[in-house]
Design a protein around this motif. Structure first.
Motif, PDB file in Angstrom:
ATOM      1  N   ARG A 589      11.421 -33.285  13.649  1.00  0.00           N
ATOM      2  CA  ARG A 589      11.497 -34.724  14.088  1.00  0.00           C
ATOM      3  C   ARG A 589      12.493 -34.990  15.067  1.00  0.00           C
ATOM      4  NH1 ARG A 589      11.683 -39.372   9.168  1.00  0.00           N
ATOM      5  NH2 ARG A 589       9.573 -38.350   8.998  1.00  0.00           N
ATOM      6  N   GLU A 590      13.351 -34.162  14.964  1.00  0.00           N
ATOM      7  CA  GLU A 590      14.598 -34.301  15.801  1.00  0.00           C
ATOM      8  C   GLU A 590      14.411 -34.013  17.459  1.00  0.00           C
ATOM      9  OE1 GLU A 590      19.144 -33.108  16.597  1.00  0.00           O
ATOM     10  OE2 GLU A 590      18.266 -32.680  14.514  1.00  0.00           O
ATOM     11  N   LYS A 591      13.650 -32.680  17.420  1.00  0.00           N
ATOM     12  CA  LYS A 591      13.344 -32.107  18.757  1.00  0.00           C
ATOM     13  C   LYS A 591      12.206 -32.359  19.348  1.00  0.00           C
ATOM     14  CE  LYS A 591      16.601 -28.163  17.471  1.00  0.00           C
ATOM     15  NZ  LYS A 591      16.409 -26.705  17.171  1.00  0.00           N
ATOM     16  N   GLY A 592      11.284 -32.693  18.440  1.00  0.00           N
ATOM     17  CA  GLY A 592       9.751 -32.673  18.900  1.00  0.00           C
ATOM     18  C   GLY A 592       9.200 -31.320  18.914  1.00  0.00           C
ATOM     19  N   THR A 593       8.350 -31.154  19.833  1.00  0.00           N
ATOM     20  CA  THR A 593       7.815 -29.692  20.017  1.00  0.00           C
ATOM     21  C   THR A 593       8.484 -29.166  20.911  1.00  0.00           C
ATOM     22  OG1 THR A 593       5.285 -30.492  19.710  1.00  0.00           O
ATOM     23  CG2 THR A 593       5.624 -28.533  20.612  1.00  0.00           C
ATOM     24  N   PHE A 594       8.594 -27.907  20.697  1.00  0.00           N
ATOM     25  CA  PHE A 594       9.507 -26.944  21.335  1.00  0.00           C
ATOM     26  C   PHE A 594       9.016 -25.501  21.377  1.00  0.00           C
ATOM     27  CE2 PHE A 594      11.470 -27.210  17.340  1.00  0.00           C
ATOM     28  CZ  PHE A 594      11.684 -25.551  17.015  1.00  0.00           C
ATOM     29  N   PHE A 595       9.201 -24.839  22.549  1.00  0.00           N
ATOM     30  CA  PHE A 595       8.914 -23.481  22.664  1.00  0.00           C
ATOM     31  C   PHE A 595       9.616 -22.741  23.525  1.00  0.00           C
ATOM     32  CE2 PHE A 595       5.687 -25.394  25.428  1.00  0.00           C
ATOM     33  CZ  PHE A 595       5.834 -24.593  26.450  1.00  0.00           C
ATOM     34  N   ILE A 609      12.943  -6.544  35.169  1.00  0.00           N
ATOM     35  CA  ILE A 609      12.368  -7.862  35.516  1.00  0.00           C
ATOM     36  C   ILE A 609      12.231  -8.671  34.330  1.00  0.00           C
ATOM     37  CG2 ILE A 609      10.600  -9.306  36.742  1.00  0.00           C
ATOM     38  CD1 ILE A 609      10.124  -6.581  38.436  1.00  0.00           C
ATOM     39  N   GLU A 610      12.579  -9.962  34.404  1.00  0.00           N
ATOM     40  CA  GLU A 610      12.312 -10.810  33.200  1.00  0.00           C
ATOM     41  C   GLU A 610      11.442 -12.154  33.790  1.00  0.00           C
ATOM     42  OE1 GLU A 610      15.501 -11.213  30.067  1.00  0.00           O
ATOM     43  OE2 GLU A 610      15.499 -13.344  31.037  1.00  0.00           O
ATOM     44  N   PHE A 611      10.164 -11.978  33.491  1.00  0.00           N
ATOM     45  CA  PHE A 611       9.381 -13.437  34.053  1.00  0.00           C
ATOM     46  C   PHE A 611       7.971 -13.137  33.362  1.00  0.00           C
ATOM     47  CE2 PHE A 611       6.259 -14.708  37.009  1.00  0.00           C
ATOM     48  CZ  PHE A 611       6.801 -15.876  37.219  1.00  0.00           C
ATOM     49  N   PRO A 612       7.504 -14.494  33.198  1.00  0.00           N
ATOM     50  CA  PRO A 612       8.295 -15.674  33.141  1.00  0.00           C
ATOM     51  C   PRO A 612       9.118 -15.906  31.872  1.00  0.00           C
ATOM     52  CG  PRO A 612       6.123 -15.849  32.153  1.00  0.00           C
ATOM     53  CD  PRO A 612       6.192 -14.532  32.637  1.00  0.00           C
ATOM     54  N   ASP A 613      10.238 -16.818  32.034  1.00  0.00           N
ATOM     55  CA  ASP A 613      11.099 -17.129  31.053  1.00  0.00           C
ATOM     56  C   ASP A 613      10.703 -18.857  30.770  1.00  0.00           C
ATOM     57  OD1 ASP A 613      12.585 -17.809  29.366  1.00  0.00           O
ATOM     58  OD2 ASP A 613      14.680 -17.216  30.314  1.00  0.00           O
ATOM     59  N   ILE A 614       9.901 -19.055  29.995  1.00  0.00           N
ATOM     60  CA  ILE A 614       9.317 -20.537  29.663  1.00  0.00           C
ATOM     61  C   ILE A 614      10.079 -21.051  28.563  1.00  0.00           C
ATOM     62  CG2 ILE A 614       7.302 -21.961  29.658  1.00  0.00           C
ATOM     63  CD1 ILE A 614       5.732 -19.608  30.629  1.00  0.00           C
ATOM     64  N   ARG A 615      10.453 -22.020  28.819  1.00  0.00           N
ATOM     65  CA  ARG A 615      11.165 -22.845  27.778  1.00  0.00           C
ATOM     66  C   ARG A 615      10.884 -24.430  27.900  1.00  0.00           C
ATOM     67  NH1 ARG A 615      16.320 -20.503  25.911  1.00  0.00           N
ATOM     68  NH2 ARG A 615      16.711 -18.805  27.087  1.00  0.00           N
ATOM     69  N   ARG A 616      10.527 -25.116  26.766  1.00  0.00           N
ATOM     70  CA  ARG A 616      10.504 -26.384  26.392  1.00  0.00           C
ATOM     71  C   ARG A 616      11.199 -26.867  25.449  1.00  0.00           C
ATOM     72  NH1 ARG A 616       6.973 -30.557  27.941  1.00  0.00           N
ATOM     73  NH2 ARG A 616       6.622 -32.256  26.237  1.00  0.00           N
ATOM     74  N   GLU A 617      11.848 -28.003  25.883  1.00  0.00           N
ATOM     75  CA  GLU A 617      13.056 -28.812  24.904  1.00  0.00           C
ATOM     76  C   GLU A 617      13.189 -30.096  25.525  1.00  0.00           C
ATOM     77  OE1 GLU A 617      16.281 -26.272  24.170  1.00  0.00           O
ATOM     78  OE2 GLU A 617      16.675 -26.093  26.312  1.00  0.00           O
ATOM     79  N   ASP A 618      13.419 -30.898  24.542  1.00  0.00           N
ATOM     80  CA  ASP A 618      13.714 -32.485  24.946  1.00  0.00           C
ATOM     81  C   ASP A 618      12.657 -32.775  26.064  1.00  0.00           C
ATOM     82  OD1 ASP A 618      16.165 -32.343  23.711  1.00  0.00           O
ATOM     83  OD2 ASP A 618      17.198 -31.593  25.432  1.00  0.00           O
ATOM     84  N   GLU A 619      11.268 -32.604  25.560  1.00  0.00           N
ATOM     85  CA  GLU A 619      10.189 -32.894  26.175  1.00  0.00           C
ATOM     86  C   GLU A 619      10.076 -32.498  27.786  1.00  0.00           C
ATOM     87  OE1 GLU A 619       9.759 -37.122  25.788  1.00  0.00           O
ATOM     88  OE2 GLU A 619       9.178 -37.181  23.594  1.00  0.00           O
ATOM     89  N   LYS A 620      10.807 -31.541  28.106  1.00  0.00           N
ATOM     90  CA  LYS A 620      11.025 -31.018  29.442  1.00  0.00           C
ATOM     91  C   LYS A 620      10.699 -29.330  29.349  1.00  0.00           C
ATOM     92  CE  LYS A 620      14.356 -34.186  31.333  1.00  0.00           C
ATOM     93  NZ  LYS A 620      15.710 -34.487  31.804  1.00  0.00           N
TER      94      LYS A 620
END
Length: 865
Positions: A589-595, A609-620
């Motif tokens: 409820r607080e963060k919404g969807t995150f991954f 090599i570290e790729f890709p590093d994908i983050r989603r939080e705060d709707e970004k």
């Protein structure tokens, strides 16, 4: 009368006909890997009925604790360590011959606890499956155990005597330099460049990380001595402060630390917080009582876990996975747990430094001593400062005392924290009681002075827990009460753990709480929360956690979250070797969807090599990456795969050790193509016999060996154990000798006058042993024609011995021992004609049971089948 005599004569003829029908036959008998290719039985060709000789079988099976009374047709003794037999054979079910007594196979199986049998009439092979453990199985287990114990003993002696390869300490080594490019968001081009450097400096491990672009900043610096003072770490630079949590001071410091606890935890309310520094790590896992509790994908250098307690006896460990694929396991010391030291044992901590973020100065000194085996005292002082620049000058005193029964001890601990400036006292007391039926009782009381109480909103704290384990299920029921002025907080909780298998665990935590003013009921708040977690760890380095939680206050949902995390650690084996991945997805409820999704690949074994590093939080959503490459400044072209700049590497030459002295001499041949296995990974010997393997930790003692499948079958590693100690940012040279192996063979032959059946009876019960000095190397039995052989025998002086085991036959041999000396060289050899001759065989007297014992027990008490 004549008719009666006729019937008697007819009966005798029939009896003779029936019991004379079976004839001698020689078959192959097999029982759990042990077999005799020339085993005598009686076989009725018409009915295919098999008769087994009791004496022959006792010889074949090598059962030591059986006594066979031929006169009374009785067998008594032990089949193995668990099963006993005491049986008498009815006379009408046996066939008695001069040298043995034979029983029908079906009856024999009942007498001797044989579960099943299989008769192959075309190949003349009889297979028996017994209920008991055979002597051959005991011998194989004993040989395997003896071999393992021998290796372990030699390994322990090597460690005690420091008989392993290691470098001398240096004032300064060239060191390893690493370039790091990180872009946290390609769209915004949010990147920076770091330079890391590691070396051996002033006989210690030195490491520095400096951000050079777009702005200059010192990220990390440390000079550490890990072994000069036993278990203690002497650190100059970055470390973690071991102070009490109630003073809200910064813990990530830069200064001086002398302590044995690099990582530790703190108990707060009914939770344990585990935190620390893990520089250059990609993943940190937390284990509770050996089971995975949680893991954290690292984005910086700090990690922190907050865990609900299941029991006061919980034990925590962390496993740190670094970006080079190296892993490290550490036990967690829980601050405030007043463990008992041994009598006369000392433990102390000295720490002083400035906070890395808030730049506040912190000082701490603590000393513990075991006065007796049951009493430990602690004294210390600290000067701390929190983020609001409030200073605490604290004197600490504590004791831990154990008393009561050995099986159900009681542990009482008391800690007093005296603030010098305000003169206020803060108390912490705890009681731990072991109870019957795997139960533990834990009680804690804390009382704080006004200054601390105002900061943490707690004046008094009461906590009581009762824990119990039910095999796979463990649980804790508890009550927590906190008071501050007229504000009260009451919490009841139930925590359950269930271990499905060794790598799957389910946790369920429930709490009910009330918060409010005791004299104003309308301001009271009631809440309920539940958390569930399933964790998995095991197959191919894959870890997974599934978590869910719900919190209600006054019947309204105020928080919820569901989260799935999966990670795979790097490995040198399998389809996805040198690749790891981490994935986490959830919703609240607080963060919404995150991954978060991250892939890591070690390219060409020396570029990270570290790729890709994908983050989603705060709707970004942002996409980033990372590239790292290390160079050894002593030779920048060295194909080094180190990611940690303080790790070292091992290199050397694989060669054929012709004189078996373990040293690479000038005239000895180099060996190409051997695969080298050690903790850092896998190396390959090139044309000149040289190999290199990086990612070797500098604090551990490592084992190195050759993969036998990658070298000539007639070669083996010259030393069964090769150990070395890693060096800081430097190499350790380890040459690996290969020695040619030879084969020893011969025959146990029969003299021309010897009866063939007696000769084969001796062969079937004969052990042939190869010894080197007093150590038994291998034990075998000869084949049907008396041939035997030992392969993979390295150079040295050996002794071949024969050991007869028959209870029924005594063999006379021309000799019992043959000495053989195998010389070194470039190739192995065949040493044949190591022959023994059986010149004579005697039949031993049958073993008779004590007649007095038979009379005493009485026939009515004897078991007859």
């Amino acid at each position: 009368m004549k008719r009666t005599n006729g019937f008697i004569a007819l009966f005798c003829l029939l009896r003779i006909a029936v019991f004379s029908a079976p004839e001698e036959a020689y078959i192959e008998l097999e029982m759990r890997g042990h077999k005799n290719d020339f085993y005598r039985i009686l076989l009725d060709e018409e009915t295919e009925q098999i008769y087994i000789g009791i004496g022959e079988f006792i010889d074949f099976s090598r059962i030591q604790n059986l006594r066979f009374d031929r006169r009374g047709l009785r067998i008594k003794g032990n089949l193995d360590e668990e099963r006993e037999i005491d049986v008498r054979f009815p006379k009408d079910s046996v066939i008695e011959m001069n040298d043995d007594v034979f029983v029908k196979l079906d009856d024999f199986k009942k007498y001797f606890n044989i579960r099943s049998s299989n008769w192959d009439e075309e190949r003349y092979v009889l297979t028996l499956t017994p209920e008991f453990k055979t002597q051959d199985e005991y011998i194989r287990e004993l040989n395997a155990q003896r071999s393992l114990l021998g290796l372990a003993r030699r390994e322990e002696e090597m460690l005690q005597n420091e008989e392993y390869i290691q470098n001398k300490k240096k004032l300064l080594s060239p060191g390893i330099l690493k370039f790091v490019y990180v872009n946290e968001d390609f769209k915004q081009n949010d990147y920076y460049i770091d330079i890391d450097y590691g070396t051996e400096l002033l006989y210690g491990e030195f490491q520095i990380s400096q951000r050079v672009y777009p702005e200059s900043e010192l990220d990390y610096i440390r000079l550490q001595y890990k072994e000069i003072f036993g278990e203690y770490y002497l650190t100059f630079g970055d470390f973690y402060l071991e102070s009490d949590s109630i003073f809200d001071n910064e813990k990530s410091l830069r200064g001086v630390s002398f302590s044995k606890n690099e990582y530790y935890g703190i108990r707060i309310d009914n939770r344990t917080v585990v935190e620390g520094l893990a520089y250059n790590a990609s993943l940190v896992e937390l284990y509770r009582n050996g089971n995975l509790e949680d893991f954290q994908m690292m984005t910086g250098d700090n990690f922190s876990f907050r865990v609900r307690n299941s029991s006061s006896s919980d034990r925590y460990t962390i496993k740190i996975f670094y970006r080079d694929g190296r892993e490290e396991t550490k036990d967690i010391y829980i601050l405030g747990n007043q463990t008992i030291l041994e009598k006369g044992e000392n433990d102390f901590v000295v720490q002083a430094g400035e906070g890395n973020n808030q730049k506040k100065e912190q000082y701490l000194v603590k000393y513990r001593k075991g006065l007796t085996k049951d009493l430990t005292v602690t004294a210390g002082t600290s000067f701390l400062e929190n983020r609001e620049s409030e200073k605490y000058e604290v004197v600490e005193g504590a004791l831990a005392y154990r008393f009561g029964l050995d099986e159900y001890p009681t542990l009482v601990s008391v800690t007093i924290l005296d603030e010098i400036e305000s003169g206020e006292l803060n108390y912490k007391t705890a009681l731990e009681q072991k109870l019957p039926s795997n139960m533990d009782l834990y009680f804690r009381y804390e009382n704080y002075g006004d200054r601390v109480a105002e900061k943490i909103n707690v004046k008094e704290l009461y906590n009581v827990e009762l824990s119990k384990n039910f095999r796979r299920l463990g649980g804790t029921i508890g009550y927590l009460k906190e008071t501050y002025n007229s504000n009260n907080y009451d919490e009841y909780y139930l925590n359950l753990d269930y271990v499905f298998t060794s790598n799957i665990r389910l946790s369920l935590n429930n709490e009910y709480y009330k918060r409010g003013f005791s004299d104003e009921d309308f301001n009271k708040l009631e809440g309920f929360g539940t958390e569930m977690k399933m964790s998995y760890s095991g197959f191919n380095g894959i870890l997974a956690t599934l978590e869910g939680k719900l919190n209600y206050e006054d019947n309204e949902r105020v928080d919820d979250e569901v989260k799935l995390g999966v990670t795979k650690t790097t490995s040198n084996k399998g389809v996805f070797k040198n690749v790891d991945t981490a994935f986490e997805v959830g919703h609240s409820r607080e963060k919404g969807t995150f991954f978060e999704l991250r892939f890591t690949y070690i390219f060409d074994k020396n570029i990270y090599i570290e790729f890709p590093d994908i983050r989603r939080e705060d709707e970004k959503t942002r996409i980033g990456g990372r590239v790292e490459k290390s160079f050894y400044l002593g030779n920048p072209l060295l194909p080094l795969n180190n990611n940690s700049v303080t790790d070292g590497w091992v290199e050397g030459t694989v060669f054929i050790d012709e004189n078996a002295n373990g040293i690479f001499d000038e005239n000895e041949q180099r060996y190409e193509g051997a695969e080298i296995l050690t903790s850092g990974g896998v190396g390959l010997a090139k044309e000149n016999g040289q190999y290199i393997v990086g990612d070797i930790t500098n604090t551990d003692i490592h084992t190195i060996e050759v993969n036998r499948e990658t070298i000539d079958p007639m070669l083996i590693q010259g030393k069964d154990i090769i150990k070395f100690k890693g060096a800081t940012s430097s190499k350790v040279k380890v040459d690996i000798p290969l020695v040619p192996v030879s084969m020893l063979s011969g025959y146990v032959q029969s003299s021309s006058s010897l009866d063939e059946r007696k000769y084969h009876s001796i062969l079937a019960t004969l052990d042939i042993v190869l010894k080197k000095g007093d150590e038994e190397i291998k034990r075998i039995t000869p084949e049907i024609d008396g041939y035997y052989f030992f392969e993979d025998v390295s150079p040295g002086e050996y002794r071949i011995e024969i050991i007869p085991n028959s209870k029924r036959y005594k063999g006379h041999f021309d000799k019992r021992v043959i000495n053989v000396k195998i010389k070194g060289g470039r190739e192995g050899d065949y040493f044949e004609e190591n022959n023994f001759i059986v010149s004579k065989v005697e039949i031993l007297d049958e073993e008779i049971l004590d007649e007095a014992e038979v009379k005493k027990e009485g026939i009515e008490n004897e078991k007859a089948i």
